[in-house]
Design a protein around this motif. Structure first.
Motif, PDB file in Angstrom:
ATOM      1  N   UNK A  16       0.819 -19.643 -58.628  1.00  0.00           N
ATOM      2  CA  UNK A  16      -0.509 -19.637 -57.992  1.00  0.00           C
ATOM      3  C   UNK A  16      -0.379 -19.790 -56.480  1.00  0.00           C
ATOM      4  N   UNK A  17       0.484 -20.702 -56.045  1.00  0.00           N
ATOM      5  CA  UNK A  17       0.694 -20.897 -54.596  1.00  0.00           C
ATOM      6  C   UNK A  17       1.249 -19.628 -53.958  1.00  0.00           C
ATOM      7  N   UNK A  18       2.173 -18.963 -54.647  1.00  0.00           N
ATOM      8  CA  UNK A  18       2.716 -17.706 -54.133  1.00  0.00           C
ATOM      9  C   UNK A  18       1.620 -16.667 -53.977  1.00  0.00           C
ATOM     10  N   UNK A  19       0.719 -16.586 -54.965  1.00  0.00           N
ATOM     11  CA  UNK A  19      -0.387 -15.615 -54.876  1.00  0.00           C
ATOM     12  C   UNK A  19      -1.319 -15.957 -53.724  1.00  0.00           C
ATOM     13  N   UNK A  20      -1.555 -17.241 -53.498  1.00  0.00           N
ATOM     14  CA  UNK A  20      -2.410 -17.642 -52.378  1.00  0.00           C
ATOM     15  C   UNK A  20      -1.800 -17.226 -51.047  1.00  0.00           C
ATOM     16  N   UNK A  21      -0.478 -17.352 -50.923  1.00  0.00           N
ATOM     17  CA  UNK A  21       0.187 -16.941 -49.693  1.00  0.00           C
ATOM     18  C   UNK A  21       0.072 -15.435 -49.471  1.00  0.00           C
ATOM     19  N   UNK A  22       0.041 -14.676 -50.554  1.00  0.00           N
ATOM     20  CA  UNK A  22      -0.039 -13.219 -50.435  1.00  0.00           C
ATOM     21  C   UNK A  22      -1.467 -12.707 -50.336  1.00  0.00           C
ATOM     22  N   UNK A  23      -2.451 -13.580 -50.527  1.00  0.00           N
ATOM     23  CA  UNK A  23      -3.853 -13.177 -50.499  1.00  0.00           C
ATOM     24  C   UNK A  23      -4.435 -13.523 -49.137  1.00  0.00           C
TER      25      UNK A  23
END
Length: 296
Positions: A16-23
Motif C-alpha cells: 500500500x505504501x509503495x502504491x501511495x508513492x507511485x500515486x
C-alpha cells in the motif's frame, strides 16, 4: 494469533505504501480528482493483500489460494481498459488532444503499477518470514526505490537537444528555421501567431532518436503537455491556432510550434524536456543493423 499474521500485515502495508508513492499528480494533472485516486488506491490495497498471502499460502500448501492471482491479473487488465476508455472519451473535449499513443502509455502504466505492488508485498512478506522485520523493512525501502525508478522512465531531454527558434513567415508559409509548419494566408492571423507563438527545434542525439521523435503519438504528447503546463491560445473552430510539430525530412529534426497563454521560453523548454518518452514510440533501427552484422 496465527504465525503468519504479522508477515501478511507488514507485506500488505508495504504494498500500500509503495502504491501511495507511485500515486501522484504532476503538471499533467492525472489522476487529479479525489475519486480517481480512491479507485487506484483501492486497487492497490487489493493487489497488496493478494501479494502478501502468496508466500504463506505456499508454506501452508494452500495452493488453491494462488489461483486468486490469475483472477487479479484479469481484473488489472480491466484497469487498463478502464483508463484507456476514460481518457479516450475525455480526449474528445481537449483543445490539444493527448493522442492514442499517450493514452495507451498511461493505461499500461496504471496496470503495471498494480503488479509492482504485488511483487513488493510478496518480497516483503517473504523477508519477514525467512529473516526478520528489519530485513522486511529494508526490502520495502528497496522496492519503493525500484518502483520509483521504473515509474519515472526516460524523458525527451535524454534524447534531444532543445533550442528556441524565432517563427517566421515566407509569404503565407509559417516556418521554424527551415521546417515548414503550415500555410496562414490571413495577415491578422500571421501577426497574432508572431505575437503569441513560440517555435522550438528538437535535435536528435542519435539515429534511433530520429525514428522515436518522428512518431506522431510522441509529437502529439509534446503538444499536449505544453498546452497543459503553459495554456493554449486558441478555442474550438480556430484551425490556424492549432499547435503543430513537423519534422525535417533530411536530418530528422522536429520543429515544435505552440501558442501558449504564458509566453515563457525557458519554462516551455523545461516542459518539452520533461515529456515522457512513450514506450510505443521507441524504435531501435540501429540494433537491426548490428544483428545483421552478427554483433548481437
Amino acid at each position: 494469533m496465527h504465525a503468519y499474521f504479522w508477515p501478511i500485515v507488514v507485506g500488505a502495508l508495504a504494498g500500500i505504501i509503495t502504491r501511495l508513492f507511485m500515486l501522484k499528480s504532476d503538471y499533467r494533472q492525472y489522476p487529479t480528482y479525489l475519486h480517481g485516486k480512491i479507485i487506484h488506491l483501492a486497487l492497490g490495497v487489493i493487489a497488496a493483500g493478494l501479494g502478501s498471502i502468496v508466500v504463506p499460502a505456499l508454506l501452508l500448501e494452500e495452493y488453491t489460494a494462488i489461483t486468486f492471482l490469475t483472477v487479479a491479473a484479469s481484473q488489472f487488465r480491466e484497469v487498463r481498459n478502464m483508463e484507456r476508455n476514460t481518457l479516450t472519451g475525455l480526449d474528445e473535449y481537449e483543445l490539444v488532444k493527448r493522442g492514442n499513443t499517450y493514452i495507451e502509455g498511461i493505461a499500461i502504466a496504471f496496470e503495471g503499477r498494480n503488479y509492482l505492488v504485488i511483487f513488493t508485498s510478496i518480497l516483503v512478506t517473504a523477508a519477514y518470514i525467512f529473516f526478520n522485520v528489519w530485513v522486511a523493512l529494508a526490502a520495502m525501502v528497496a522496492c519503493i526505490i525500484i518502483s520509483k525508478m521504473l515509474m519515472s522512465g526516460s524523458t525527451l531531454r535524454d534524447l534531444v537537444d532543445i533550442e528556441y527558434c524565432e517563427l517566421r513567415f515566407d509569404g503565407a508559409g509559417l516556418y521554424i528555421d527551415n521546417i515548414y509548419i503550415m500555410n496562414i494566408g490571413i495577415p491578422e492571423r500571421q501577426e497574432e501567431i508572431l505575437r503569441h507563438g513560440l517555435g522550438f527545434i528538437l535535435k536528435p542525439k542519435n539515429f534511433n532518436v530520429r525514428t522515436t521523435i518522428s512518431n506522431l503519438g510522441q509529437r502529439q504528447a509534446i503538444l499536449h503537455d505544453c498546452s497543459v503546463a503553459l495554456g493554449v491560445y486558441r478555442d474550438s473552430g480556430t484551425p490556424a491556432l492549432v499547435p503543430l510539430a513537423k519534422r525535417d525530412l533530411d536530418d530528422g529534426r522536429v520543429g515544435v510550434f505552440i501558442i501558449p497563454q504564458e509566453r515563457n521560453i525557458q519554462k516551455a523548454i523545461k516542459v518539452i524536456g520533461n515529456v515522457p518518452t512513450l514506450e510505443n514510440a521507441i524504435r531501435l533501427p540501429s540494433k537491426i543493423d548490428k544483428e545483421k552484422e552478427g554483433l548481437l
